[in-house]
Write a protein that holds these residues in place. Structure first.
Motif: not given
Ligand code: ZN
Length: 165
Positions: A54-62
């Motif tokens: 999968g790919t996480e949404p852009a900007g979602s990671s601290a």
């Protein structure tokens, strides 16, 4: 069979040939666990990225904003993957690095977006991390575009976590 069918058949073959050497072939890695086992061990969003590609949404990671010296390790097996000294601000919304630690990653070619991309994963557990592109900064010119949820950060001076067995 019309022309459209043939195009899909050929695309299907490309996808099929890309898969056997891919991260899905878990048995070829030093740490081998079934998907069911990983699902039990990891948070749902981490499992989806690491073992369902999968790919996480852009900007979602601290971890996008993490600038301290230290080490980024695989969120599945704890193998060190990147030195924080090689992280840079790519502006993409995903943690980005211009160089991995030696031997930390393996790569495959995937065709999920039709055109070929170079997928990379942890060399120890096969967990998917991201894709590498040729538009990064010098000295390598590479951009390792990583899912933050597939990493954990260990600040310099803190002990590295034990490798998961
Ligand atoms: Zn790993």
């Amino acid at each position: 069979m019309n022309r459209r069918h043939w195009i899909f058949r050929i695309y299907g073959l490309l996808v099929a040939t890309a898969l056997p050497g891919g991260a899905a072939a878990a048995s070829s890695f030093p740490l081998s666990k079934s998907k069911q086992e990983w699902k039990r061990l990891l948070a749902a969003d981490a499992y989806r990225v690491l073992f369902e590609e999968g790919t996480e949404p852009a900007g979602s990671s601290a971890l996008n904003a993490e600038k301290r010296p230290g080490t980024f390790v695989c969120a599945a097996c704890n193998q060190p993957l990147f030195d924080a000294a090689h992280k840079y601000e790519s502006g993409t919304g995903w943690p980005s690095f211009w160089q991995p630690l030696s031997g930390a990653l393996g790569t495959t070619t995937d065709y999920k977006l039709i055109y070929p991309r170079t997928e990379y994963h942890c060399s120890r557990c096969g967990g998917h991390q991201g894709h590498v592109f040729n538009d990064g900064p010098q000295p390598t010119g590479k951009r390792y575009c990583n899912n933050g949820v597939a990493l954990a950060f260990v600040v310099k001076g803190a002990p590295l976590p034990a490798l998961r067995t």
